[in-house]
Design a protein around this motif. Structure first.
Motif, short mmCIF file in Angstrom:
data_model
loop_
_atom_site.label_atom_id
_atom_site.label_comp_id
_atom_site.label_asym_id
_atom_site.label_seq_id
_atom_site.Cartn_x
_atom_site.Cartn_y
_atom_site.Cartn_z
N LYS A 21 -3.89 -1.12 23.45
CA LYS A 21 -5.30 -1.01 23.86
C LYS A 21 -5.41 -0.56 25.32
CE LYS A 21 -7.07 -4.30 20.49
NZ LYS A 21 -7.37 -5.73 20.26
N HIS A 22 -4.51 -1.06 26.14
CA HIS A 22 -4.52 -0.63 27.55
C HIS A 22 -4.31 0.88 27.64
CE1 HIS A 22 -3.40 0.05 31.67
NE2 HIS A 22 -2.16 0.32 31.34
N MET A 23 -3.42 1.40 26.82
CA MET A 23 -3.15 2.84 26.86
C MET A 23 -4.35 3.63 26.31
SD MET A 23 0.95 3.17 26.12
CE MET A 23 1.37 1.61 25.35
N LEU A 50 -0.14 8.17 26.94
CA LEU A 50 1.32 7.99 26.87
C LEU A 50 1.93 7.24 28.05
CD1 LEU A 50 2.25 11.58 25.61
CD2 LEU A 50 2.76 9.44 24.39
N HIS A 51 1.14 6.94 29.08
CA HIS A 51 1.77 6.58 30.35
C HIS A 51 2.65 5.32 30.31
CE1 HIS A 51 -1.47 3.63 30.99
NE2 HIS A 51 -0.72 3.13 31.96
N ASP A 52 2.37 4.39 29.41
CA ASP A 52 3.19 3.17 29.33
C ASP A 52 3.99 3.09 28.04
OD1 ASP A 52 2.73 1.93 31.79
OD2 ASP A 52 0.97 0.82 31.09
N ILE A 53 4.31 4.23 27.46
CA ILE A 53 5.01 4.24 26.16
C ILE A 53 6.34 3.48 26.21
CG2 ILE A 53 6.13 6.49 26.57
CD1 ILE A 53 5.79 7.03 23.54
N CYS A 88 5.41 9.08 38.27
CA CYS A 88 5.04 8.52 39.58
C CYS A 88 3.93 7.47 39.49
CB CYS A 88 4.70 9.63 40.58
SG CYS A 88 3.18 10.50 40.25
N HIS A 89 3.51 7.09 38.28
CA HIS A 89 2.54 5.99 38.23
C HIS A 89 3.23 4.66 38.54
CE1 HIS A 89 3.50 4.44 34.11
NE2 HIS A 89 2.79 3.39 34.48
N ASN A 90 4.58 4.65 38.48
CA ASN A 90 5.34 3.51 39.00
C ASN A 90 5.88 3.93 40.37
OD1 ASN A 90 7.17 1.53 39.63
ND2 ASN A 90 8.55 1.94 37.92
N THR A 108 -6.54 4.85 37.83
CA THR A 108 -7.18 4.46 36.57
C THR A 108 -6.44 3.31 35.89
OG1 THR A 108 -8.00 6.71 36.21
CG2 THR A 108 -7.84 5.31 34.27
N ASP A 109 -5.13 3.30 35.99
CA ASP A 109 -4.29 2.30 35.32
C ASP A 109 -4.81 0.86 35.54
OD1 ASP A 109 -2.10 1.10 34.07
OD2 ASP A 109 -0.65 1.74 35.56
N PRO A 110 -4.99 0.41 36.78
CA PRO A 110 -5.47 -0.98 36.97
C PRO A 110 -6.96 -1.18 36.69
CG PRO A 110 -5.18 0.09 39.10
CD PRO A 110 -4.69 1.06 38.08
FE FE2 Z 1 -0.55 1.12 32.55
#
Ligand code: FE2
Length: 183
Positions: A21-23, A50-53, A88-90, A108-110
């Motif tokens: 759901k977060h994704m 896909l960012h946290d796959i 680079c989101h990490n 956007t992630d947080p």
């Molecule tokens: Fe995330």
């Protein structure tokens, strides 16, 4: 790459429904931002999706999180621009955010976490009647949803958005897929 293919791969690699759901929430906000900026909605949406796959595959190991994710996304056929944003989101890899897509995914992630938490403390636990002004108030309460990094959200300034507009746009985007989010 089709969205369906991306979602199938996510479901094959992630069991936790809340992480999926977060994704989905990240995707929805990224799509809205792409429309706002006249950018490629599919490119931005799929990057968010896909960012946290790799989030379960890397089991909290921040030295590999997002490196593996970028590789998995490349295998699915995403562009280097998209893979770079995922990588680079990490911040742990020392790879700097260069493109507007990189910067947009990062802030956007947080935001999804803050909006989800703001919905869940409501009596109805739903997004529908949640107002942006109440989210803005929650943004200022540091102990509320402390995991939603406020400094990171505030980096919406780097993509030319005031915090107020960013919250409003994110909230509307998540309301648009509220049923999928169970909110
Ligand atoms: Fe995330």
């Amino acid at each position: 790459m089709e969205r369906e293919e991306a979602l199938d791969s996510i479901k094959a690699n992630v069991e936790n429904g809340n992480l999926i759901k977060h994704m989905l929430a990240t995707e929805a906000i990224m799509r809205a931002l792409a429309r706002r900026f006249g950018e490629d909605e599919e490119e931005w949406g799929l990057t968010g999706l896909l960012h946290d796959i790799d989030v379960e595959l890397t089991e909290g190991d921040m030295t590999s999180h997002s490196k593996l994710g970028a590789d998995l996304a490349r295998e699915l056929g995403v562009s280097e621009t998209m893979a770079h944003a995922i990588l680079c989101h990490n911040e742990g890899h020392g790879v700097s955010r260069e493109t507007k897509l990189d910067k947009t995914l990062f802030c956007t992630d947080p935001l999804t976490g803050l909006l989800t938490a703001a919905a869940l403390v409501r009596p109805d636990k739903k997004l529908a009647a949640l107002e942006a002004k109440s989210v803005k108030k929650k943004f200022k309460e540091k102990s509320f949803a402390a995991g939603a990094n406020r400094e990171q959200i505030a980096l919406c300034s780097e993509i030319g958005l005031e915090l107020d507009e960013f919250i409003e746009l994110g909230l509307e985007a998540m309301k648009g897929i509220a049923a999928d989010l169970g909110l």
